[in-house]
Structures are given as C-alpha cells and as structure tokens.
Design an enzyme around this catalytic site. Sequence first.
Site, PDB file in Angstrom:
ATOM      1  N   HIS A 131       0.838  -1.198   0.000  1.00 15.03           N
ATOM      2  CA  HIS A 131       0.000   0.000   0.000  1.00 15.03           C
ATOM      3  C   HIS A 131       0.871   1.246   0.000  1.00 15.03           C
ATOM      4  O   HIS A 131       1.207   1.771   1.060  1.00 15.03           O
ATOM      5  CB  HIS A 131      -0.916   0.000   1.221  1.00 15.03           C
ATOM      6  CG  HIS A 131      -1.852  -1.173   1.270  1.00 15.03           C
ATOM      7  ND1 HIS A 131      -1.436  -2.453   1.561  1.00 15.03           N
ATOM      8  CD2 HIS A 131      -3.187  -1.272   1.037  1.00 15.03           C
ATOM      9  CE1 HIS A 131      -2.469  -3.283   1.513  1.00 15.03           C
ATOM     10  NE2 HIS A 131      -3.535  -2.592   1.205  1.00 15.03           N
TER      11      HIS A 131
ATOM     12  N   GLU B 163     -17.762  -4.712  24.027  1.00 15.43           N
ATOM     13  CA  GLU B 163     -16.969  -5.941  24.103  1.00 15.43           C
ATOM     14  C   GLU B 163     -15.746  -5.885  23.189  1.00 15.43           C
ATOM     15  O   GLU B 163     -14.647  -6.301  23.575  1.00 15.43           O
ATOM     16  CB  GLU B 163     -17.830  -7.149  23.740  1.00 15.43           C
ATOM     17  CG  GLU B 163     -19.007  -7.404  24.678  1.00 15.43           C
ATOM     18  CD  GLU B 163     -20.235  -6.593  24.314  1.00 15.43           C
ATOM     19  OE1 GLU B 163     -20.208  -5.893  23.268  1.00 15.43           O
ATOM     20  OE2 GLU B 163     -21.226  -6.644  25.060  1.00 15.43           O
TER      21      GLU B 163
ATOM     22  N   HIS C 238      -3.992   3.225  -3.404  1.00 12.97           N
ATOM     23  CA  HIS C 238      -4.190   2.749  -2.034  1.00 12.97           C
ATOM     24  C   HIS C 238      -3.507   1.412  -1.787  1.00 12.97           C
ATOM     25  O   HIS C 238      -2.706   1.295  -0.870  1.00 12.97           O
ATOM     26  CB  HIS C 238      -5.687   2.623  -1.733  1.00 12.97           C
ATOM     27  CG  HIS C 238      -5.980   1.971  -0.425  1.00 12.97           C
ATOM     28  ND1 HIS C 238      -6.156   2.687   0.733  1.00 12.97           N
ATOM     29  CD2 HIS C 238      -6.084   0.667  -0.071  1.00 12.97           C
ATOM     30  CE1 HIS C 238      -6.365   1.850   1.733  1.00 12.97           C
ATOM     31  NE2 HIS C 238      -6.336   0.622   1.272  1.00 12.97           N
TER      32      HIS C 238
ATOM     33  N   HIS D 275     -28.780 -15.582  23.781  1.00 12.48           N
ATOM     34  CA  HIS D 275     -27.775 -15.476  24.829  1.00 12.48           C
ATOM     35  C   HIS D 275     -27.091 -16.804  25.142  1.00 12.48           C
ATOM     36  O   HIS D 275     -26.216 -16.844  26.000  1.00 12.48           O
ATOM     37  CB  HIS D 275     -28.413 -14.917  26.113  1.00 12.48           C
ATOM     38  CG  HIS D 275     -28.695 -13.444  26.047  1.00 12.48           C
ATOM     39  ND1 HIS D 275     -29.466 -12.887  25.057  1.00 12.48           N
ATOM     40  CD2 HIS D 275     -28.288 -12.406  26.830  1.00 12.48           C
ATOM     41  CE1 HIS D 275     -29.529 -11.578  25.240  1.00 12.48           C
ATOM     42  NE2 HIS D 275     -28.822 -11.255  26.296  1.00 12.48           N
TER      43      HIS D 275
END
Lengths: 723, 723
Positions: free
Chosen positions: B85, B471, B322, B534
């Site tokens: 890149h 999380e 890029h 869950h």
Amino acid sequence: MDSAFVPTTSFVRSQRSSAISGNRSGFLAPAVGRVARPVHSNVVKMVAPAADGKLAQTGDELADKCINSIRFLGIDAVEKAKSGHPGMVMGLAPTAYVLYDKIMKFNPKNPKFFNRDRFVLSAGHGSMLQYALMHLYGYNSVSLDDIKQFRQLGSVTPGHPENFETEGIEVTTGPLGQGICNAVGLAAAEAHLAATYNKPDAKIVDHYTFAIMGDGCNMEGISGEACSLAGHWGLGKLIAIYDDNHISIDGSTDIAFTEDVGKRFEAYGWEVINVVNGNTDLGAIEAAIEQAKKTTDKPTMIKVTTIIGYGSPNKADSYAVHGAALGADEVTATRESLDWDYPEFVVPDEAQEQFAKKTPEGAAIEEEWNASFEAYKEKYPELGAQFESVVLKNELGSEWEPALKKMGEETPKAATRQLSNIALNTIAPVVPSLIGGSADLASSNLTIMKGYGDFQKATPENRNLRFGVREHAMGAICNGIGLHGSGFIPYCATFFIFTDYMRAAMRMSALSQCGVIYVMTHDSVFLGEDGPTHQPIEHLASFRAMPNMNMYRPCDPTEVAAAYAVGVESRTTPTTIALTRQATAKYPEASFEGAKKGGYVLTDNTPEGETPDMILMGTGSELPLCYDAAEAVRESGKNVRVVSLPCWEKFLEQDAEYQESVLPAAVPMSKRLAVEAGSPFGWGTFAGNTITIDRFGISAPGNDIANYFGFTVENVTETAMKL
Amino acid sequence: MDSAFVPTTSFVRSQRSSAISGNRSGFLAPAVGRVARPVHSNVVKMVAPAADGKLAQTGDELADKCINSIRFLGIDAVEKAKSGHPGMVMGLAPTAYVLYDKIMKFNPKNPKFFNRDRFVLSAGHGSMLQYALMHLYGYNSVSLDDIKQFRQLGSVTPGHPENFETEGIEVTTGPLGQGICNAVGLAAAEAHLAATYNKPDAKIVDHYTFAIMGDGCNMEGISGEACSLAGHWGLGKLIAIYDDNHISIDGSTDIAFTEDVGKRFEAYGWEVINVVNGNTDLGAIEAAIEQAKKTTDKPTMIKVTTIIGYGSPNKADSYAVHGAALGADEVTATRESLDWDYPEFVVPDEAQEQFAKKTPEGAAIEEEWNASFEAYKEKYPELGAQFESVVLKNELGSEWEPALKKMGEETPKAATRQLSNIALNTIAPVVPSLIGGSADLASSNLTIMKGYGDFQKATPENRNLRFGVREHAMGAICNGIGLHGSGFIPYCATFFIFTDYMRAAMRMSALSQCGVIYVMTHDSVFLGEDGPTHQPIEHLASFRAMPNMNMYRPCDPTEVAAAYAVGVESRTTPTTIALTRQATAKYPEASFEGAKKGGYVLTDNTPEGETPDMILMGTGSELPLCYDAAEAVRESGKNVRVVSLPCWEKFLEQDAEYQESVLPAAVPMSKRLAVEAGSPFGWGTFAGNTITIDRFGISAPGNDIANYFGFTVENVTETAMKL
C-alpha cells in the site's frame, strides 16, 4: 401540542438539536425545561412521590390506565417468571403507549400487512414491553396465557423477542445494537421499494421504521456503524427512540458512558430531538415523533429521558430494577405508588376499550391500502404484477437456477471470487430482489452488480449497497433487509477473515432464519502477502460449528454456481461462501447437483462393486491438489476416489444411503486424507489424516506459502502413498 | 510556530474545534485556511504540479529530503514486492517525519526502553511507513535488506506490522480499528502506572501514545467504542492522528462515509484539531501535536487532511494508489514530480545525517531516565523494587500459584463464575499487575477485585476497569495494556455468547501473543430464560479451532483455580475461561495438575492393568453428569472411566504417553461418550458418541432446558449403558 420550545445554553452547540416538552401533564415541565440533558440527580428528584405516597402521572386518566396496563403486565409477567427486565417496561411505557396508540400504523389481526410501520425493540431485554403492547393491541399471537408463560419452555414469549417464535415480531433482538442496525436495514428496504414502485399518484410503499434503543445499544460499536450509514443514506423514515435512562447493568452509565450521544448522532447527519421528561409528558413525546416524521431527508433520533423502573418507590432509577423481578413487596409498593388497584394480569375495561380501537382502525388501514394497490395494479400492470409476485408473495421465478447451472457449465476457470461475480451478475437480472454489496472491498470481493447502480440518498432505487468499512453493521443491516418480508435476497461481502468482525450479526441471520448470502473472498493463507492478520485459519471450522449456517467452499465454476443456488433457495438459512483470491481449476466431472448436496464423488478409478483403496477429499482451492495427486497415485495401481465436500452441512443433511455412496464405511478413516488450507478441527468426522494448517499464517507470496505449508501435488501425493 | 489561527464559519458549531495552518512552507496556506474541512475537489487542485512538472513540497530542503526518503523507501519496497500500500506512506510521510523527528521520544538501539513514546499504526496496511521510519531512524531490527524483503517469506517486514516478528513494533495491526483501541490500552496502562508510581519529584512514568488512524479505522465500530471510553477516561496523553485522505479501497469516502468525524470525537469528549494541509505544512503539523500535548485532561484527535499517494502525478488522490504498487512508469513519474534523482532504495547523505541524530538523542533520553530511576529507587525503595520487578522485569513472584491451588482445595462448590471471582480475588493481592473488568456485566460476570477501586479519570491508580457495553474495544484495549510491556495481566469479561462481538480482538490476542485472560460466564444453554440469543452453542468449538488460544471450561473449584493458573502463567497465549451461571459440583478427585494439563482421569473403577469398558468424558457443568452416570453404570458391573477435559489445547500439548494414559487407544471410539452442552463439532477427535446440542437453544428455566436436551444423569446413564 402547545408546549414551549425552551432554548438553553446547551443549544448553542448545535442548531439542529431541540428539546421538546408538552404541558399535557403539566407535571414538572418548568423544572425539566431548563436542562437539555438533565443532570441525573435532577431526574431522581422527579420521582419523589407526593405526600399521599402517590407518584405523579400524566394527568390524563385514560392514558394513565393504558400506560399502567402496559407497565403492570410487564411487572406481573416478570414476577411470575421470576426472571426478566421490568425496569424498561416501566420507564418506557408512556413512550410506547404514544407510539402504538397515536402514531403507528399496523393491523393487529394481520401482523404481516405489507405497509405496516416496522417496530424494532433494539433493547430486546425489554421484551415484555413488546409482548404487552402486542397483547393489548389485539395481536392474536400473544394471548394473556402466553404472557403468563413468559420465558417458559415452549412459550411464544421467550426472554428476548424472536421473530421465528412470535408472529408480529419483526426481528430478533437481545444482543445489543443489532436491532437498531436491523431497523436501518428495514428503513433501507422501504426506501428502495418506495423508489422502485411508488408513482406520483400512488404511494403503495410508505411506512416508518421505529426502533427503541437503550444505553447499551448506544455503547455498542455496531450501532455507530449503522447509524453513520443511515445518516449518509438520509433514511428520513427511520426514527430511533433512545431510552436515556442512565442506568445499565453495572449501575449508572456515569461509570463508563459520558459522551454526548445527541451530538454524536448529529455528527452522523441525524436530526436529534430531546424529550426531557419521558415519564409523564405525553405531549412532548407525541410532538417529538410528529416532528421526526416531518424530517424527510435524514433519520431522527429522539432522546427520551426516562426513569428506569418508574413507579417502583425503592428500586426506580437503579440497576436493581434493570434485570430482575421486583419481588412481591416491591410490586405491592409499586401498585400503591401508581395508584393501581387491579390484581395481577388484570387490565381495566376502559383501557381495554382504548386498546381495542386499533383493531378496526388497523383493518381499515389495510383495506384502504388494498384498494389503492388494486388501483395501482390497474394503472401500472407490469410493476404491479412484479410487486405482487416478488414483494408480496416472495416469489423467485424459475429462471435463476437454470441460468446459474448454465453459467457453471460455460464459464472457464478463474479465481472463485471472479466466478462469484459472474454468478451474482447471472442472477441479478432475473432476481430483482437481489440487493447487496461489500464493506469497502467491492473491488476485491468483486460484488458489484453491473448496471444496477449505487443505492445512495438520491438513488435508493439502485441495488448495489456501499457499506463502508463496517462489517458488523453490514451483516445486521442485511438481516433487516431480509426480514422486511418483501422477498429480498440480501448479500454482503468482505474478506473471509473479517467475519470475525461480524460474527454476531451472522449468527443472528442463522438464528432468526434470515437467508442472507455472505460472500467471503480471500478465503485462505493463499491470499499471500497481507499475512496472518488477513489469513483465515479457523474460520471454516467456526462456521461449520454454527447451527443453521451453510458454509460453502466451492472449487470451480460449477460449484460456485451450486453454492449460489443453495444461497438463493435457502430463504431461512444463511449461506456463507468462501472464495479464493487466486485462480483455481475447472472440472468436467464437477457436479452442480452434487455440490448442492454438499458432497459428491468427483473422480474414481475403482472398478464397479469394489472398494476404493483410499479417498482423498477437499474443498475449494485444495480440491485440485487431490485431483492431481489421485492421478499420480493411480499410476501405482491404486483405486483412488476423490470426494469434493464444498458444504458439510448440506452433505450431512442427505440421507445415510447417499452419504454412504460418497464416503463408504468400508474405507476406514486411516485410508482417508483430507486436504484443506485451514484448521484440521472437525475433519475427524470424515478423515483420519489431514493436510491442514494448525497455526497462524505468514506473509509471503501465495506460491511460497503453498510450498511452506505443503499444499503441493507432490506432498499430497506422497502423503497419500503412505496411507 | 507562527501560523495564523483562522476561525471559520464551521467553527460556530464547536468551540473545541480548531484549525491550524503553519507558514513554514508558505504553500497554499491562504487557500486552505478558508475551509475547516476542505471540500474534496479543492484538495485535488492542490496537487496540480507547477509548469515545470514539479510538485510543491515543504520548502525546507532538508525536510523534503527526509520526507522523500521515507516516501521512496515505501514506493520502492512496494514496487519490488509488487504488493502493498504505497498511498499512505506517500501521503503521510510529512506527518510521520514531524512525529519521529521533532516529537517522539525513543531509543532506536533499545526499542524496549521503558519510557518510550508508544507508536501505533492503526492503519496497518501502511506498514512500509513504519518500516521506513524504523530503518531510517536507526532501529537495528529493520535493515535495508529487510526492507527489500518486504512481504517475502521469512522476512521481518510482513504485510502488516506484527509485534512478534519485528522488534520495535508495539502491537500487531491491519484489521482496521484494532490499533487505535490498542493505543487506548497503551495510554490507559501509562496512566495507571503513572498514578501508581510517580511522585511529585519523580515522574518515572511519562510517555505519550501516538496512533495513526485512517478513514477505515474511523468507520469501524470498534474505534468508536474505544474512543468514547478514552474520552470518558480523559486519557490526556493519547494523541490520535487521523489521516483524512478521503480515499478508501472502493474510492472516495463520499460513497459511504460523510459523517463529521471531528464532531463525533468532540462528542466523545476529545480535543479535536484540524490540520488543513498535511501535504506540505510541517509547521501546522508540529503545532497541532504540541497543542495536543498541552491538553492534559482529554485525548486529542488531530485530523490531518492529506492527499493519498502525494507525488504520483496520475494516481494520487485515487483508490489506485491505495493498495497496489505504482508500476514502473508511475514510479518514474513520481520521482520526476517530486524532483527525486536518487536510485531505488538510496537515501541521500543529508537525510541519513538528520535521521542519525536520533540515535545519540535516544541514548541520552534513556540514560537520563535510568539516572532518574536510580534516584527514585533510592528515595522510594519499596515502590522502586516493585517497579523494577513487576514493570521492568515482568516478574510474577511465587505466591500466586500456591494461593490458587489452596483456593481450589478449600473453596466449596458454587457456580464456576463465583469460583472465578474468588480466584481473581485470590490473585489480586499478590499479582499487582492484574487489571481488568467487564463490559457492563460486572455483577453477572463477578469480576470485581474487591478493594482495588475503579479505574476512572480521577483514579487511574485503580485496577477495576469499567468498559461499558463495548466488548470489541474491551478485548483490543486489553491487548494494548498487555503489550505495554510492563508485566500487566489484563482480564476482561462478558457473557460467553458475546465473544461473537469481540472475536477479532481475541484473535489478535492469540496472534500477537498477548496473554489476556477472557472471563466468559453464562457458558451454555443452562443460563436459561434469556434464550437462544444469549446461549452459546458453537462457541467452545470455535475457540478450540483458533490457534494459540487456550479454551478452558472448568468444572469445580480446583479446575477453576487451574484454569486461572494457566491464564496467569501463559504470557504469550490468551486463555478463555468458560464459566457457568449455575451451581456445579466439587470433587475430591479433581486435580489441579491434571486440569493444568488440560485433561485427566477423574474417576475409574477399572482394575489395574485392565482396560476400561467405556470412557465418559465432559467439561464444566456436564462433568457431574458423567460422574454420577458412571457410578450408576458401574453398578451393572462395568469398568467405567470418567475423564475431565477442561482444555483440549493443553491436553493435546502433552506427550503421547500422557494422552494415552488418559484416553487409551484400547478403548475404541465407539465405547467413548462425550457430554457437553454445546456443539458436537470437533468431539470426533476424542469420542465416537456425544450428548451435545446441534441446534440453537431455547428460552426456559435452566432445569427445563436440561431435561429438554437430555442433560440428565438418567439420559447419560442410559446412553452409556447402550455403548
């Protein structure tokens, strides 16, 4: 609404933010009008009961009856189950009442009525709020008995809302942040359909999407991804209500969440409205939603500040009321504080009557829409027929599968990601409900449907979605599009490794029976130089272990076509297709039907009636190694079968006879070799030997990697000879 | 710096935002000063070369030599590898030069010098930028030959920065957004150490953390999570540089990313500074960083607007630059446009001399610190000794393991999440480097270290982290803390199911050899009423398939203690511990050493020298079913062995003899039964029969679920009898 618009110092920071308070209740309006984001301690003062021990309510007797009916169904159901989340039902009942009673269009007797407003409880732990609303407003799917069975085995009222259990639930929520992203998908689906089918004289697609988010939803990164995109897309008919109650499981949000949420949403390009007293100010709530509906060029977030557990004298405004039953004493105290004399599960007649009004109202709305659709069909017969077939009946037509099969036969070998692009463009013209795109890797994933334009704010009729680098939201938005109920086949794409970023959304596809197609390219270490951060190892295994997920890894044009065929026809099972960066092979022996069955015999030199000496098996780019190695081994006089296993789930779905015909028990595990550039984990089911990778990858050109890890015809041949 | 502060209309929306431009180059300052966020088409105009075909540069000849040395090392290395890149190296070289040359404190000859500023390339695909800087500024770990081996097999210059391959790389980046979260962790580590050890007269801990983010990092939800928390924590020494180049892989960010990033960071509580011309305005870049350093109560985001691929006449400002080599012709054209006459990989002497200054400078910085630390040790001997042992030498002491073992022996049965809490609190007093917390589930995960307070803006000396419902960022922040190099043992917690939200970060722990302890409670369907959203099913399998991850599922106090022991001692392997919500058992036969080995014989009535008739095996809360069923089966005269397998990875690490002693080959697969409340996937390695769950869970009380899925002693006994 005759509330005063009260500009405050906080408003200087934004011209787009506004606070609304109504005087319907007259309660506390001046006090709360002074703060745009009330300091938390001020909110606490609001719940202090009067001298008679009664808590202030809206001042509208009928409204209070209705709101408390919602509240106490929630309280009583959680109490009976001894499990659940009463706090949100209690705090948000006023908002929910306004939304269902004054705003939302739906027909309770036909929850699937096409033009209904979509409702998503992103804060899914408050499921009893939704069940209470559905029961009270006349949905047949949730009876009072069902509510009494809240969270019990076999009930239609599980712990979190599940679309596959309860008719009328749009999407499955609970894992925080997923629901608001689903809502973005639902609103995008509406925008696309409206742009595709509506005519100046006939708006047959015209509904809002409402979502309720909690603090938790707003902390999750996934919601930020989706809301940024919703702002970019200018989804004017998406209205998110943020239940700003300042409490999460660990206590006050002050311990971890002190950002300015409204300002963040403004940065996303949303309209932001504050309702400073969501506990009793029904006028403000209604006015805010009406204002949001008037904003047509951007989504709106309405921050409704509430007190969690409103009504509970000892537990309101604390984490104690978030996720546990109140307990008998506190239920009694709450009944007293809210002046509620009715026994558990009893709804007063006046409230019943009010709720019942929605039934004829909803029927009339549907009737009116049916009539307008009949007129539309007459005026626009072609579009009308397409709408009826695709959108209403979710029909796929009969052209797509022969087209795919033909594509598989006629396309020369290439990288399977290129074949995937051809497959997509084969289906696109004949399946108008195919819509999707990539998380900023369209040029690598090769997922553009040529000629179908970009879905953008000004061009929502187009079908190529540009998700940006937002994998997790991408999956959840596709779930929303898929669950709009309008026949959409959503697909989305990124590098296979980045399923790690979106796994929760993919699991929600599987759980909520939403047939999203996950196009996952760069599927092994052979992607090369990008190295171990980009090289999947355990990913095939991790999806093979997931229930209701078809994990495909096709090897050639025919198998890619078959993987897509399964993806298209599996409307209640998502399909993940792992595709190579690098070129693979093409086999005349490849079987479309065999690949659809998940596994089949590719080649075999064993004479009829005899047992192969060994079986070589593999998937995707390693199947050619088995193919070539088998030819080499056969030269030594051995009978060698090569089995392609592109989808274990489909293969294990076949009857025992078919499985035995492909992998005969007479060939022992010790005579079977599996070759796959991924973790050996799980292969023990099919083979006693593997050439796999039980470590992380390495940065190098693909060919060097193949040699390094032993993925060569020579090594496979040599290993097979030793069996 | 003598730049003019140019307020613009855009500034009205925020008093905290400011734009900076210097006049060091004199180039274009007036033009860009007028826009706080330049319209993209304006930026393009900036790169138009002058009539002589040369592109404007900084105007400082030496600086240009240095900057182009960085640029062309990147260009040439990517060109040679034909992979990589180049765009970011070219666009961000000026900023990187200012940062390394004028700002950052480091000792190239000792990359591990404790008090160094930490640098994180969150946009890891720009790895050649970091390798070029490290080589040029004198790191021995990256030679010119290494740069010529960019992305080749066995090189120390892999496709993305990898801390385990290249000394001096702090953290492994590439998967977008991870790096900025690691940086939040690094800055939090610094804040904690500074608050713990610094004295008014001795700031032995005093460094900044710099991170470079791209558009991609900013689109990822994980970065939003971490940056919100960084704002909440007020990490004043965290400085993030946002390379605002408006290009990502799919082209202009306009197609998917039009939010106001600066405003979003302000909403998080960050200081935001705009550098409107990052291509040539070195003065502005330096001034912005200096201003950021002066802001001590909040993190700073510096938005540096650059042109990706600056210098490439035909590819700059486009996605073409890029992620692919420029190609020989364009490299030549770029050399011309930047007036760069040097052959490939050649660095001019003047630049070499400038870069070389950092070597004595760095040595002096370290020497000075060493002296100040010597003084500190004399003045504060106790703290000094602790710092030396724990922080510098990463010593753990000898008390923790006996303490854990004792805890296992003495603690009565309980839910293993409760035992986990006891284990944490057993280690906390003797392992001062233990730091961690939960994603808003502390009261469910039971992860509070009692008496050690909350890490907050005002109290960073404390050790309980409050991550909020974030999380994914939690995992990545723990990786940053762990990789600070200061002996930290970070732990973090949520429900096991929500590993799906943070899997990418957990994989980064495993890949980057960071020994985070993942405390994952509510580990099966037996969590009950919350239902299938869950309830983990495939999660154990999915982590067992992941390289370098220890997946523990202990059954009783002894095994929980053993799991923690492995977690503490495994400093280069993360440990995930799955823990029950519900009560389990306690066995006198449970073995601390056996559990540390991952598997052992729990009970067996087979006479010495004979072979068991069958083996029942399991993990966690299902081991008691095996234990009790075995007793029942033994009554029928059978010899039954019960094997506990809390950690497959550790078990498979043992030698063949040990494995055979636990699972003798003489007991065929058909006589082995595995019992686990999770997916059967993978159990084929150990057993031919399973009682497992191959579907999603269900919402109901835990006992009802146990009956429903057959997790009862009766069913296990009956199934075992049939073997």
